[in-house]
Motif scaffolding. Structure first.
Motif, mmCIF file in Angstrom:
data_model
loop_
_atom_site.group_PDB
_atom_site.id
_atom_site.type_symbol
_atom_site.label_atom_id
_atom_site.label_comp_id
_atom_site.label_asym_id
_atom_site.label_seq_id
_atom_site.Cartn_x
_atom_site.Cartn_y
_atom_site.Cartn_z
ATOM 1 N N SER A 71 0.853 -1.188 0.000
ATOM 2 C CA SER A 71 0.000 0.000 0.000
ATOM 3 C C SER A 71 0.885 1.233 0.000
ATOM 4 C CB SER A 71 -0.941 0.021 1.209
ATOM 5 O OG SER A 71 -0.257 0.418 2.367
ATOM 6 N N GLY A 73 3.128 2.854 -7.700
ATOM 7 C CA GLY A 73 1.746 3.289 -7.841
ATOM 8 C C GLY A 73 1.283 3.406 -9.281
ATOM 9 N N CYS A 88 -0.038 -0.255 -12.701
ATOM 10 C CA CYS A 88 -1.282 -0.685 -13.328
ATOM 11 C C CYS A 88 -1.939 0.398 -14.170
ATOM 12 C CB CYS A 88 -2.274 -1.160 -12.270
ATOM 13 S SG CYS A 88 -1.776 -2.675 -11.444
ATOM 14 N N ARG A 133 -1.026 -4.744 -20.028
ATOM 15 C CA ARG A 133 -1.978 -4.212 -19.057
ATOM 16 C C ARG A 133 -3.358 -4.506 -19.598
ATOM 17 N NH1 ARG A 133 -4.935 0.605 -19.172
ATOM 18 N NH2 ARG A 133 -5.676 1.217 -17.137
ATOM 19 N N VAL A 148 0.389 -8.111 -11.258
ATOM 20 C CA VAL A 148 0.077 -7.054 -10.299
ATOM 21 C C VAL A 148 -1.355 -6.610 -10.539
ATOM 22 C CG1 VAL A 148 0.705 -4.776 -9.427
ATOM 23 C CG2 VAL A 148 2.459 -6.247 -10.408
ATOM 24 N N VAL A 149 -2.125 -6.475 -9.461
ATOM 25 C CA VAL A 149 -3.478 -5.937 -9.556
ATOM 26 C C VAL A 149 -3.637 -4.904 -8.453
ATOM 27 C CG1 VAL A 149 -4.579 -7.691 -8.108
ATOM 28 C CG2 VAL A 149 -5.917 -6.520 -9.857
ATOM 29 N N ARG A 150 -4.426 -3.869 -8.737
ATOM 30 C CA ARG A 150 -4.626 -2.796 -7.762
ATOM 31 C C ARG A 150 -6.084 -2.766 -7.333
ATOM 32 N NH1 ARG A 150 -3.332 3.178 -9.560
ATOM 33 N NH2 ARG A 150 -4.857 2.594 -11.119
ATOM 34 N N THR A 151 -6.300 -2.661 -6.005
ATOM 35 C CA THR A 151 -7.658 -2.522 -5.483
ATOM 36 C C THR A 151 -8.055 -1.051 -5.492
ATOM 37 O OG1 THR A 151 -7.101 -2.145 -3.168
ATOM 38 C CG2 THR A 151 -7.209 -4.446 -3.891
ATOM 39 N N TRP A 183 -1.965 -2.844 -3.677
ATOM 40 C CA TRP A 183 -1.544 -3.631 -4.820
ATOM 41 C C TRP A 183 -1.176 -5.026 -4.364
ATOM 42 C CZ3 TRP A 183 -0.730 1.424 -4.091
ATOM 43 C CH2 TRP A 183 -0.965 2.301 -5.151
ATOM 44 N N PHE A 235 1.046 -8.309 -5.576
ATOM 45 C CA PHE A 235 2.106 -8.755 -6.469
ATOM 46 C C PHE A 235 2.240 -10.271 -6.330
ATOM 47 C CE2 PHE A 235 2.975 -4.392 -5.528
ATOM 48 C CZ PHE A 235 3.604 -3.864 -6.643
ATOM 49 N N THR A 238 -3.976 -14.283 -8.610
ATOM 50 C CA THR A 238 -3.852 -12.849 -8.331
ATOM 51 C C THR A 238 -5.233 -12.207 -8.254
ATOM 52 O OG1 THR A 238 -1.752 -12.824 -9.523
ATOM 53 C CG2 THR A 238 -2.792 -10.693 -9.111
ATOM 54 N N ASP A 281 -7.295 -10.602 -5.028
ATOM 55 C CA ASP A 281 -7.864 -9.273 -5.065
ATOM 56 C C ASP A 281 -9.314 -9.306 -4.616
ATOM 57 O OD1 ASP A 281 -7.811 -6.354 -5.938
ATOM 58 O OD2 ASP A 281 -9.515 -7.174 -7.046
#
Length: 172
Positions: free
Chosen positions: A32, A82, A85, A106, A132-135, A140, A142, A160, A164
């Motif tokens: 984070s 940051g 993604c 991506r 990698v995925v971001r909420t 994130w 990894f 992954t 998430d």
């Protein structure tokens, strides 16, 4: 190690089945912008920290005693992490654990739990790959793939996205 870090490390190990033999995942981490890498797990008994955080020794207390925990590593490049993604990656690229990663692709996918769009990126460093995925809450995930086979890439991608969805269920 804080109790929160230990709890999330256990969640990563359990949820991603890192202890299973022949797992497509070598290591996983949650990151984070506020806390940096706050949970890291390696497959089985393997230490996952070296895959996500530089373990360069810092002169002073603890270094002589062999302290290699995350507090002894170099600071994370939060600004670059940051952007991994986002449509445009940070101009300096992405450095994780002192290694220069580049984004292979991506994609936007729909979260099965919430229906919201997720940004998913595949990173490459030499012959290593990482999903990698971001909420929505700026966390994130990894997931380092073990090997470069299409089957491992596909299974690690699924894990992954599954993790998430778990984070979304926990309010992240």
């Amino acid at each position: 190690m804080s109790p929160v870090t230990e709890q999330w490390g256990e969640v990563l190990r359990t949820h991603l089945a890192l202890g299973e033999e022949r797992s497509p995942v070598r290591a996983a981490a949650a990151f984070s912008a506020e806390a940096g890498f706050f949970a890291v797990a390696g497959r089985g008994d393997e230490d996952g920290w070296p895959y996500f955080r530089s373990m360069a020794r810092v002169a002073g207390a603890g270094a002589a005693a062999g302290d290699t925990g995350p507090e002894r590593g170099e600071p994370d490049d939060v600004e670059a992490l940051g952007t991994v993604c986002e449509e445009v990656v940070h101009s300096r690229g992405l450095g994780i654990a002192g290694m220069p990663w580049r984004r292979e692709n991506r994609e936007l996918v729909s979260d099965p739990v919430t229906g919201r769009d997720l940004e998913l990126a595949l990173l490459r460093e030499g012959d290593r790959f990482m999903w990698v995925v971001r909420t929505e809450q700026g966390v994130w995930v990894f997931v380092l793939v073990d090997g470069d086979s299409e089957a491992h890439l596909s299974e690690a991608r699924s894990l992954t996205l599954e993790f998430d969805s778990f984070l979304v269920g926990q309010g992240y």
